[in-house]
Design a protein around this motif. Structure first.
Motif, PDB file in Angstrom:
ATOM      1  N   CYS A  59       0.861  -1.181   0.000  1.00  0.00           N
ATOM      2  CA  CYS A  59       0.000   0.000   0.000  1.00  0.00           C
ATOM      3  C   CYS A  59       0.892   1.223   0.000  1.00  0.00           C
ATOM      4  CB  CYS A  59      -0.918   0.013   1.221  1.00  0.00           C
ATOM      5  SG  CYS A  59      -0.055   0.012   2.799  1.00  0.00           S
TER       6      CYS A  59
ATOM      7  N   SER B 273      -4.365   2.892   2.147  1.00  0.00           N
ATOM      8  CA  SER B 273      -4.749   1.704   1.410  1.00  0.00           C
ATOM      9  C   SER B 273      -6.250   1.672   1.193  1.00  0.00           C
ATOM     10  CB  SER B 273      -4.316   0.442   2.169  1.00  0.00           C
ATOM     11  OG  SER B 273      -4.787  -0.726   1.524  1.00  0.00           O
TER      12      SER B 273
ATOM     13  N   HIS C 101      -2.549  -6.451  -6.460  1.00  0.00           N
ATOM     14  CA  HIS C 101      -2.281  -5.346  -5.550  1.00  0.00           C
ATOM     15  C   HIS C 101      -0.975  -4.687  -5.965  1.00  0.00           C
ATOM     16  CE1 HIS C 101      -5.482  -6.843  -3.063  1.00  0.00           C
ATOM     17  NE2 HIS C 101      -4.843  -7.974  -2.830  1.00  0.00           N
TER      18      HIS C 101
ATOM     19  N   GLY D 113       1.577  -0.962  -5.021  1.00  0.00           N
ATOM     20  CA  GLY D 113       1.755   0.158  -4.109  1.00  0.00           C
ATOM     21  C   GLY D 113       3.159   0.709  -4.185  1.00  0.00           C
TER      22      GLY D 113
END
Length: 298
Positions: free
Chosen positions: A37, A59, A290, A292
């Motif tokens: 994140c 996040s 995901h 980040g």
């Protein structure tokens, strides 16, 4: 205080032999964060012994949070990675605390205490004691001891260095609570060569094996195999670690048998004390992705 010199059994690492596998896949490229994140962090050394860091997480998967990290290291240094006493604490915006204290009771005897809270409630309290002989290490850990509730988790380790390359040992885990009691025995072995390390743990709960190889100063690779008899699950992982010193960049990557692929890129930006990290993870089986970034100042 003067440096007392090398400690006995310096080749036997602190704590459980499960940490041996960190010499395998983890340094070779398994990033710690499976759900990266956006992160912004800043650290500052207050004195030669104390350090304070601030971190902000953002996040879409959960609530954003703030972490305050403080660390103190004394002046008794037994090795480049062992300084006593050491106090480390991390507190988030909800008031939850993670803290640990390491002290040196004698030249061969170490002690560690770990505490974890969730707001005002204690979750974990753990006490470790380790004795290092000339060619062996014995460790005893008490987890969440409760005399009133008659519950405790006790872990005992013994590691014996047979040669300067071969270490054998075992782990005994005993747990007790009202209406339940049990123990698990695991045997372990580790062989360390000049450029590679192989580790194997075998017990009633399953097996865990890893192999880590340093090809040169820039390239490292590792493989890991884990079988859990209780969950009836087997996992195989491969990781790599690539360093480009002229570009101040580090690549780390991971792929496993669960169809998970992950990678992290870290870039230092001299002369500024700034480190930028980009990470992405893809789980093909669950169709999840995901990504980040993080920025660290200091």
């Amino acid at each position: 205080m003067a440096n007392p010199g090398p400690s006995p059994s310096s080749g036997l690492k602190w704590g459980t032999h499960w940490a041996w596998h960190q010499w395998g896949l983890c340094p070779a490229g398994a990033p710690a964060e499976r759900n990266p994140c956006p992160t912004l962090g800043a650290s500052m050394s207050c004195t030669g012994y104390a350090k304070v860091a601030h971190t902000i997480h953002m996040s879409a998967l959960g609530l954003p949070g703030y972490h305050l990290h403080a660390a103190y290291a004394g002046d008794w240094q037994l090795s480049p990675t062992e300084v006593f006493p050491t106090v480390v604490g991390d507190m988030d915006s909800s008031g939850s605390l993670n803290a640990q204290v390491l002290i040196l009771l004698a030249e061969r005897l170490r002690a560690k205490a770990v505490f974890q809270t969730q707001q005002a409630k204690f979750l974990t309290w753990q006490f470790d004691g380790e004795y290092r002989g000339d060619d062996y290490t014995a460790t005893l850990t008490l987890g969440n001891p409760d005399l009133i509730g008659e519950s405790v988790i006790m872990v005992a380790h013994f590691l014996q260095s047979l040669t300067h390359r071969l270490v054998l040992g075992g782990e005994l885990v005993y747990h007790r609570r009202p209406g339940e009691e049990g123990a698990i025995l695991t045997l372990a072995g580790k062989y360390s060569a000049v450029h590679w390390v192989a580790t194997l743990n075998v017990g009633s709960g399953g097996a865990h094996a890893s192999y880590y190889h340093r090809a040169n100063e820039q390239v490292q690779v590792g493989v890991e195999f884990e079988a859990n008899t209780r969950l009836q699950d087997t996992t195989f992982s491969f990781g790599y670690h690539l360093t480009l010193p002229q570009a101040n960049m580090v690549f780390r990557g991971l792929v496993d048998s669960n169809w998970c692929v992950g990678a992290v890129l870290e870039k230092k930006m001299p002369p500024l004390p700034v480190t930028l990290a980009l990470g992405a993870f893809l789980n093909h089986w669950r169709n999840r992705f995901h990504c980040g970034f993080s920025i660290t100042v200091g």
